[in-house]
Motif scaffolding. Structure first.
Motif, mmCIF file in Angstrom:
data_model
loop_
_atom_site.group_PDB
_atom_site.id
_atom_site.type_symbol
_atom_site.label_atom_id
_atom_site.label_comp_id
_atom_site.label_asym_id
_atom_site.label_seq_id
_atom_site.Cartn_x
_atom_site.Cartn_y
_atom_site.Cartn_z
ATOM 1 N N ARG A 1 0.965 -1.277 0.007
ATOM 2 C CA ARG A 1 0.075 -0.049 0.020
ATOM 3 C C ARG A 1 0.828 1.323 0.116
ATOM 4 O O ARG A 1 0.486 2.166 -0.486
ATOM 5 N N LEU A 2 1.977 1.248 0.703
ATOM 6 C CA LEU A 2 2.815 2.218 1.015
ATOM 7 C C LEU A 2 3.174 2.723 -0.497
ATOM 8 O O LEU A 2 3.565 3.773 -0.821
ATOM 9 N N ARG A 3 3.677 1.541 -1.351
ATOM 10 C CA ARG A 3 4.537 1.944 -2.651
ATOM 11 C C ARG A 3 3.720 3.041 -3.458
ATOM 12 O O ARG A 3 3.980 3.390 -4.062
ATOM 13 N N LYS A 4 2.109 2.668 -3.442
ATOM 14 C CA LYS A 4 1.231 3.398 -4.290
ATOM 15 C C LYS A 4 1.223 4.707 -3.925
ATOM 16 O O LYS A 4 0.700 5.463 -4.315
ATOM 17 N N ASN A 5 1.583 5.139 -2.515
ATOM 18 C CA ASN A 5 1.313 6.408 -2.078
ATOM 19 C C ASN A 5 2.358 7.156 -2.547
ATOM 20 O O ASN A 5 3.684 7.149 -2.085
ATOM 21 N N LYS A 6 2.301 8.118 -3.502
ATOM 22 C CA LYS A 6 3.404 8.868 -4.040
ATOM 23 C C LYS A 6 4.130 9.873 -3.140
ATOM 24 O O LYS A 6 5.371 9.769 -3.075
ATOM 25 N N GLY B 1 1.717 8.403 5.216
ATOM 26 C CA GLY B 1 1.674 7.340 4.583
ATOM 27 C C GLY B 1 1.815 5.893 5.193
ATOM 28 O O GLY B 1 0.932 5.156 4.984
ATOM 29 N N LEU B 2 2.483 5.710 6.042
ATOM 30 C CA LEU B 2 2.672 4.533 6.968
ATOM 31 C C LEU B 2 1.446 4.417 7.717
ATOM 32 O O LEU B 2 0.806 3.488 7.812
ATOM 33 N N ARG B 3 0.788 5.439 8.231
ATOM 34 C CA ARG B 3 -0.547 5.618 8.977
ATOM 35 C C ARG B 3 -1.527 5.045 8.071
ATOM 36 O O ARG B 3 -2.112 4.020 8.681
ATOM 37 N N ASP B 4 -1.650 5.528 6.763
ATOM 38 C CA ASP B 4 -2.703 4.784 6.023
ATOM 39 C C ASP B 4 -2.574 3.450 5.597
ATOM 40 O O ASP B 4 -3.244 2.468 5.687
ATOM 41 N N ALA B 5 -1.099 3.066 5.327
ATOM 42 C CA ALA B 5 -0.579 1.698 4.777
ATOM 43 C C ALA B 5 -1.003 0.844 5.985
ATOM 44 O O ALA B 5 -1.397 -0.221 5.860
ATOM 45 N N ASP C 1 -2.862 1.476 8.475
ATOM 46 C CA ASP C 1 -4.065 1.388 9.063
ATOM 47 C C ASP C 1 -4.453 1.667 10.543
ATOM 48 O O ASP C 1 -5.041 0.893 11.134
ATOM 49 N N VAL C 2 -3.618 2.619 10.952
ATOM 50 C CA VAL C 2 -3.393 3.171 12.271
ATOM 51 C C VAL C 2 -4.658 4.326 12.415
ATOM 52 O O VAL C 2 -4.284 5.127 11.755
ATOM 53 N N LYS C 3 -5.407 4.143 13.364
ATOM 54 C CA LYS C 3 -6.324 5.152 13.839
ATOM 55 C C LYS C 3 -5.472 5.936 14.832
ATOM 56 O O LYS C 3 -5.234 5.520 15.710
ATOM 57 N N MET C 4 -5.169 7.186 14.461
ATOM 58 C CA MET C 4 -4.500 8.152 15.419
ATOM 59 C C MET C 4 -5.808 8.942 16.041
ATOM 60 O O MET C 4 -6.088 9.892 15.538
ATOM 61 N N LYS C 5 -5.389 9.028 17.305
ATOM 62 C CA LYS C 5 -6.108 9.747 18.003
ATOM 63 C C LYS C 5 -5.213 10.769 18.886
ATOM 64 O O LYS C 5 -4.130 9.943 19.267
ATOM 65 N N ASP C 6 -5.553 11.703 19.468
ATOM 66 C CA ASP C 6 -4.734 12.470 20.460
ATOM 67 C C ASP C 6 -3.183 12.425 20.113
ATOM 68 O O ASP C 6 -2.512 12.690 20.743
ATOM 69 N N ALA C 7 -3.077 12.529 18.728
ATOM 70 C CA ALA C 7 -1.585 12.754 18.433
ATOM 71 C C ALA C 7 -1.372 14.033 18.028
ATOM 72 O O ALA C 7 -1.213 14.786 18.622
#
Lengths: 326, 342
Positions: free
Chosen positions: A49-54, A314-318, A320-326
């Motif tokens: 997934r990360l590879r596709k994120n330009k 990109g890593l977050r999307d790849a 699939d981490v839900k970031m709260k409070d960050a």
């Protein structure tokens, strides 16, 4: 977590238990099912997934480029651009404050040193502070977050109140006060930034643990007699490592910004060591006449911090981490 | 609701005590003898030195302030915990000690400095609220449009930029390159020093610099909140009953989307009031942050300690107010549901 991923874990553990080995010898990873299919781990999926994120790839490439430059610059930079620190007093008047040219792509500073060369060497300070300070905060944050989430109760209250206390201080101010107390040196810059970064990582890790802890496989492991440390290291940590990686990546950019602020205020590394913050501070004097002195180190900071942010996004999307409070 | 407020106020107390303890520990481990710092270059007679030590609660005195000696005629060092009690009682009486370098009460110094910081913070927070919320709304409503991409790009750049560098860049652009147009009003403005321009001119660049990063965050939060709210069932209901897109956004979506943004801006205001060291240093702004920074470089510990204590109190009180008003704004908390934050 869905039930499907839980079931094979039970099956494997029960089987190895039945084969007569000690109970905690059974691997929690479903090796048997993984061997049957082509290996698709969390990380290979995420890489796909990360590879596709330009944007994330641009960030990653820029980071790799800077790391290579920082590691190898001793081999080629001095021959090409001269020393980043030494001042040639015999030629200083001719070399001082030259505008950007083919020979000096970023111009020269007031003492006749090449600005590009100093920007290149400055990456060493920025990267090492970014990475080491983040490592310190991450380790402290992980331990604190694990204690708070896993034991709960009074531990949770004490550690989270301690985090509140640290977060109540204005960040930059507190780092500066700490450096003033510890004494000014590059080691203390690592320590001060690292020491003050833990509360947010502890919070992220704590909430990650709290959500993983509810899973049945954690109860199962406990029922089989696994120790607390084993549960945290074998079960909880692998399941929250994604959010830690994402958070740490983004944190590096923040640490680089803080280091540049410290150096700008004269509380970071000491001259003549080149640091982007110091170069901007030096350039402020000549803002009206030689603006390149502050422009190039600033651009170096922005591109580097941006690269870490883009990679972190990109890593977050790849992953699939839900970031709260960050 | 009352319970929530009481609980929140009670949480404030241990945090405040913890902050004072940490500050005190920091102060006691500071290298160097404070008496030498007070004296500066002057040589002290032993009597004066003793009096100074007594006045700074470093050796034991009786109730009348006379120095107590032990059997061998030596002074007795005050134990750390007693020094902490002195510090706390001074704090509660509004006494933060006397500056080593300025020879002035720390409270008086900050009484002069705080107005500058407050005025700058108010201008900055207005910029942040207007530009941040506006840009975030445009970005969300016209999602994937040119404007959305532009806002995303600019906010990403601002977040990655050191504030002091942005300040210089603004000075360079408006004060040097645009000099003919601005009359040089924006170059290195030392607040009101020249008297050449009206006061408000000197606020523009520092306020923009101070607001920049937070404005970017506010815009991002606004965008993601509005997009999230627009996906909820009650918005679909509002659309289904035939309301125009404008009415849906203004009357239904905006109210809920604004709560987290307003909270963020509120907390940020606390941060700005704590003195923006970097912005104030770049622009020579005579505010709290610059004063504390100056004191650190001169090892003027009473100003550092007093300043940081003041600043932390301001931050804590503003956070408390924000949390309580958050509870008023958000019915989920008002009616006792747990606040779903980690």
């Amino acid at each position: 977590m869905d039930k499907n991923t839980d079931m094979p874990i039970y099956a494997v553990d029960e089987k190895s238990g039945a084969q007569g080995g000690p109970v905690n010898q059974g691997s929690p990873e479903p090796e048997t099912t993984a061997a049957a299919k082509p290996t698709r781990t969390l990380w290979s999926d995420a890489w796909g997934r990360l590879r596709k994120n330009k944007l994330a790839m641009i960030g990653a490439i820029w980071i790799i480029f800077i790391v290579i430059v920082a590691l190898t610059c001793d081999l080629w930079a001095p021959q090409w651009l001269g020393s980043p620190t030494q001042i040639d007093s015999s030629q200083m008047s001719e070399l001082s404050k030259l505008p950007p040219s083919a020979e000096h792509p970023f111009g020269t500073d007031a003492l006749g040193r090449d600005v590009l060369c100093r920007v290149i060497y400055g990456s060493r300070i920025s990267l090492s502070v970014g990475i080491l300070a983040t490592a310190i905060s991450t380790v402290i944050g992980l331990v604190m977050g694990a204690l708070a989430a896993y034991y709960g109760g009074i531990w949770d209250t004490i550690i989270m109140r301690l985090a509140d206390i640290f977060l109540a201080f204005p960040y930059t101010l507190f780092v500066i006060v700490l450096i003033a107390v510890l004494g000014q040196s590059i080691t203390n810059v690592f320590i001060a930034i690292g020491l003050l970064g833990w509360p947010s990582i502890a919070r992220v890790f704590r909430s990650a643990i709290l959500s993983v802890k509810e899973n049945d496989y954690v109860d199962a492991a406990r029922a089989m007699g696994a120790s607390d440390a084993r549960i945290v290291i074998r079960h909880i940590f692998p399941n929250s490592v994604a959010s830690i990686v994402v958070y740490a990546t983004m944190n590096i950019g923040g640490a680089i910004l803080t280091e540049s602020a410290l150096s700008y205020l004269g509380m970071g590394v000491t001259p003549p060591t080149p640091s982007w913050g110091i170069m901007i501070e030096d350039g402020q004097t000549y803002l009206a006449t030689q603006p390149w002195l502050m422009l190039f180190p600033g651009l170096a900071i922005i591109t580097t911090v941006l690269a870490f942010t883009l990679l972190g996004d990109g890593l977050r999307d790849a992953l699939d981490v839900k970031m709260k409070d960050a | 609701m009352v319970k929530y407020i009481i609980k929140r106020v009670l949480q404030f107390i241990p945090v405040f005590l913890g902050v004072t303890i940490i500050l005190f520990v920091v102060k006691t481990v500071v290298p160097g003898d404070p008496i030498k710092l007070i004296a500066g270059d002057k040589a002290l007679t032993p009597e004066v030195e003793l009096q100074l030590r007594a006045a700074n609660d470093m050796i034991e005195t009786d109730d009348n302030g006379a120095i107590i000696y032990d059997d061998e005629g030596n002074t007795i060092a005050t134990p750390i915990w007693k020094q902490y009690i002195h510090y706390m009682s001074g704090l509660l009486h509004g006494d933060l000690g006397t500056s080593y370098t300025r020879k002035q009460a720390v409270t008086d110094i900050f009484a002069q400095k705080y107005p500058y910081t407050i005025k700058l913070a108010i201008v900055a927070i207005i910029i942040e609220a207007v530009v941040g919320i506006g840009a975030g709304m445009v970005s969300a409503i016209k999602r994937y449009s040119f404007w959305d991409v532009l806002v995303t790009l600019i906010t990403s750049l601002l977040v990655a930029m050191p504030a002091f560098w942005l300040g210089m860049l603004l000075q360079l652009f408006f004060g040097v390159w645009m000099k003919d147009w601005t009359g040089g009003a924006f170059y290195l403005p030392i607040s009101g020093a020249s008297g050449e321009f009206q006061d408000w001119v000197y606020y523009i660049l520092p306020a923009v610099t101070l607001a920049a990063v937070s404005t970017a965050y506010a815009a991002r939060i606004m965008r993601s909140q509005l997009l999230e709210v627009m996906n909820q069932d009650y918005i679909r209901t509002a659309k289904a009953k035939g309301l125009s897109r404008h009415d849906v956004i203004v009357h239904h979506a905006l109210k809920n989307a604004l709560i987290p943004v307003v909270t963020y801006i509120g907390i940020d205001f606390g941060g700005m009031l704590s003195g923006a060291i970097l912005t104030e240093t770049v622009f020579n702004w005579p505010g709290v942050g610059y004063e504390i920074y100056r004191a650190i470089t001169q090892r003027d510990w009473p100003i550092v300690m007093g300043g940081v204590t003041l600043v932390v109190i301001v931050v804590l009180v503003i956070n408390l107010i924000v949390d309580i008003s958050y509870a008023f704004l958000d019915p989920r908390i008002r009616f006792g549901a747990p606040k779903d934050q980690a």
